[in-house]
Scaffold this motif. Structure first.
Motif, PDB file in Angstrom:
ATOM      1  N   ASN A   1       4.514  14.995  10.287  1.00  0.00           N
ATOM      2  CA  ASN A   1       4.084  14.280   9.089  1.00  0.00           C
ATOM      3  C   ASN A   1       3.610  15.259   8.014  1.00  0.00           C
ATOM      4  O   ASN A   1       4.056  15.228   6.855  1.00  0.00           O
ATOM      5  CB  ASN A   1       2.956  13.313   9.482  1.00  0.00           C
TER       6      ASN A   1
ATOM      7  N   HIS B   1       5.758   4.263   4.474  1.00  0.00           N
ATOM      8  CA  HIS B   1       5.580   4.260   5.922  1.00  0.00           C
ATOM      9  C   HIS B   1       6.612   3.432   6.676  1.00  0.00           C
ATOM     10  O   HIS B   1       6.488   3.273   7.896  1.00  0.00           O
ATOM     11  CB  HIS B   1       4.180   3.779   6.276  1.00  0.00           C
TER      12      HIS B   1
ATOM     13  N   THR C   1       1.430   8.908  -1.762  1.00  0.00           N
ATOM     14  CA  THR C   1       1.601   8.156  -0.521  1.00  0.00           C
ATOM     15  C   THR C   1       1.261   6.702  -0.813  1.00  0.00           C
ATOM     16  O   THR C   1       0.097   6.368  -1.062  1.00  0.00           O
ATOM     17  CB  THR C   1       0.696   8.695   0.590  1.00  0.00           C
TER      18      THR C   1
ATOM     19  N   ILE D   1       2.638   6.222   9.868  1.00  0.00           N
ATOM     20  CA  ILE D   1       1.265   6.714   9.878  1.00  0.00           C
ATOM     21  C   ILE D   1       0.986   7.412  11.207  1.00  0.00           C
ATOM     22  O   ILE D   1       1.382   6.932  12.267  1.00  0.00           O
ATOM     23  CB  ILE D   1       0.276   5.554   9.667  1.00  0.00           C
TER      24      ILE D   1
ATOM     25  N   HIS E   1       0.863   3.002   0.412  1.00  0.00           N
ATOM     26  CA  HIS E   1       0.643   2.269   1.653  1.00  0.00           C
ATOM     27  C   HIS E   1       1.184   0.848   1.602  1.00  0.00           C
ATOM     28  O   HIS E   1       1.063   0.106   2.583  1.00  0.00           O
ATOM     29  CB  HIS E   1      -0.849   2.264   1.993  1.00  0.00           C
TER      30      HIS E   1
END
Length: 469
Positions: A441, A175, A106, A197, A108
């Motif tokens: 998610n 995201h 993941t 998110i 960011h």
């Protein structure tokens, strides 16, 4: 049937959005698989001296050895969590990737390769001539010394994911739709998905919307009766554009107060620095705006009175207004309308998002991915006012129009819209959150890891937050 095991590698025991996000993921993953959190030891990882570099590598090697016991791994990745130097970050992430059989990384943030020297100098000249020399200089230096090296690092990181994907199941999650395109079309890695998110389950969100005690929130923070609360949230950093809030506060009636729910970022704490330079600049700006108001009032009153004496031939109505203006002038103090609250626990952070009359996010454009604050604010039903930057434009691709927008830095527009009153966009948010929620998610994470979700989740089991090795 043997229970599947999933590990989340992240900055778990730290005060940051990454840790909060990992916590809610762990709780939801635990409805389907045994989920443990393996926290990164930032004390070892974020220093660049040779002794710490070696200790940091040993720490990552120990985590990698433990990952072999897990069927699935989720690596929560921000470059600064894994090292002070790009070479350290790349080496350590590669060590973790090589230990995983099935992993979702993941990311960011993704930096695209956008550096072009003539364009940088042209943008610098335009901004400088427009009367913003400090902003122009900061932007140019950031482009030269941060954006270009960061893009090179992310190129190498994604290449490491590509190499590992030849022998293991490796996916990248981002995201925003923009960053998915960057990974797929610029860095040419196809196994990438995007999802905003998310923090709250449907039950948690319903409880926030229906049960938040606004009066308890106001008592907790000493909000006087009749005061309208403008909230700003998260670590106090220059990219958040808090100057715009202070300028706007000057334009708003005296019953509007600014509350800063957050404090100095731990990474900005330096030895022998008495006050964070950015916080110092905000305090200076508050003082300057206060002096502007007082000075303007004095100049307006000068033709009519000297000191506090009203001319004898002044009518009673005019004299009353002058006395009222004089009284306000003598008592005016903008600093009394700015409240530094400091860091909040997660429950009180959520309560404040819901309880504020306005939540303002005047962020500058710095290439940020999705903000955790705006994600949680949308879930909490906050009355949101957001700058028109590219990050918040990406948010709208998922949620549509769910906040009031204003141009970056336009404090007059922000003040006017706050005074006019906002719109919590309940219907639009409910529609969007029916699709983009914590359940969806986690389901996407598990799908990319190769886990097939049952028709109904089992009862939650207790995973662990493993101590840093």
């Amino acid at each position: 049937m043997t229970q599947k095991r999933l590990a989340i590698v992240c900055s778990y025991n730290e005060s940051c959005g990454n840790a909060s996000y990992a916590h809610v993921l762990r709780n939801k993953f635990s409805e389907y698989v045994h989920c443990d959190v393996i926290p990164l030891d930032l004390f070892l990882l974020q220093k660049s001296s040779p002794a710490f570099q070696s200790a940091g590598d040993r720490h990552i090697a120990e985590i990698a050895a433990r990952l072999s016991a897990y069927d699935y791994v989720n690596i929560q990745f921000e470059a600064g969590l894994y090292g002070a130097k790009d070479a350290d970050v790349l080496r350590r992430l590669t060590m973790l990737l090589d230990a995983c059989r099935s992993v979702v990384v993941t990311m960011h943030r993704i930096n695209p390769p956008t550096f072009h020297l003539p364009r940088v100098f042209w943008q610098f000249a335009e901004t400088f001539v427009a009367g913003h020399p400090i902003v122009a200089t900061r932007a140019m230096l950031a482009e030269i010394f941060y954006a270009r090296p960061a893009a090179k690092l992310y190129s190498r990181i994604i290449e490491a994911c590509r190499r590992r994907s030849r022998a293991a199941n490796v996916s990248i999650m981002v995201h925003t739709k923009r960053e998915r395109r960057i990974v797929r079309e610029i860095y040419r890695f196809d196994k990438v998905v995007d999802f905003p998110i998310t923090f709250l389950t449907e039950d948690q969100r319903r409880e926030v919307l229906e049960k938040t005690d606004v009066e308890a929130f106001r008592r907790r923070h000493g909000v006087a009766p009749g005061v309208k609360v403008i909230g700003a949230f998260g670590f106090i950093s220059s990219y958040k554009g808090y100057e715009t809030l202070i300028h706007a506060l000057k334009e708003l009636p005296d019953d509007h107060h600014l509350y800063l729910f957050g404090g100095q970022h731990p990474a900005s704490v330096a030895e022998n620095v008495q006050l964070d330079p950015y916080i110092e600049s905000l305090l200076k700006l508050i003082s300057e705006k206060n002096d502007e108001v007082v000075g303007d009032a004095r100049r307006r009153l000068m033709p009519f009175t000297r000191g506090r004496t009203v001319p004898a031939d002044t009518g009673p109505e005019t004299a009353g207004r002058m006395e009222e203006t004089l009284s306000k002038l003598l008592s005016y103090d903008l600093l009394k309308r700015v409240h530094f609250i400091g860091e909040l626990s997660d429950p009180h952070f959520i309560e404040a998002l819901r309880g504020c009359d306005a939540v303002a996010l005047p962020y500058l454009e710095v290439g940020q991915s999705m903000s955790g604050v705006i994600a949680l604010a949308i879930e909490c039903g906050a009355n949101l006012y957001c700058a028109r930057n590219r990050s918040f434009a990406e948010v709208m691709k998922y949620y549509g129009e769910v906040f009031v927008s204003f141009d970056i830095g336009n404090h007059v527009e922000l003040a006017q819209k706050i005074q006019r009153g906002g719109n919590r966009f309940e219907e639009a948010r409910n529609r969007a959150l029916a699709t983009y929620n914590l359940q969806s998610n986690v389901a996407l994470h598990l799908e990319k890891l190769g886990f097939t979700l049952p028709a109904e989740p089992r009862l939650p089991q207790t995973g662990t937050a493993q101590p840093a090795a």
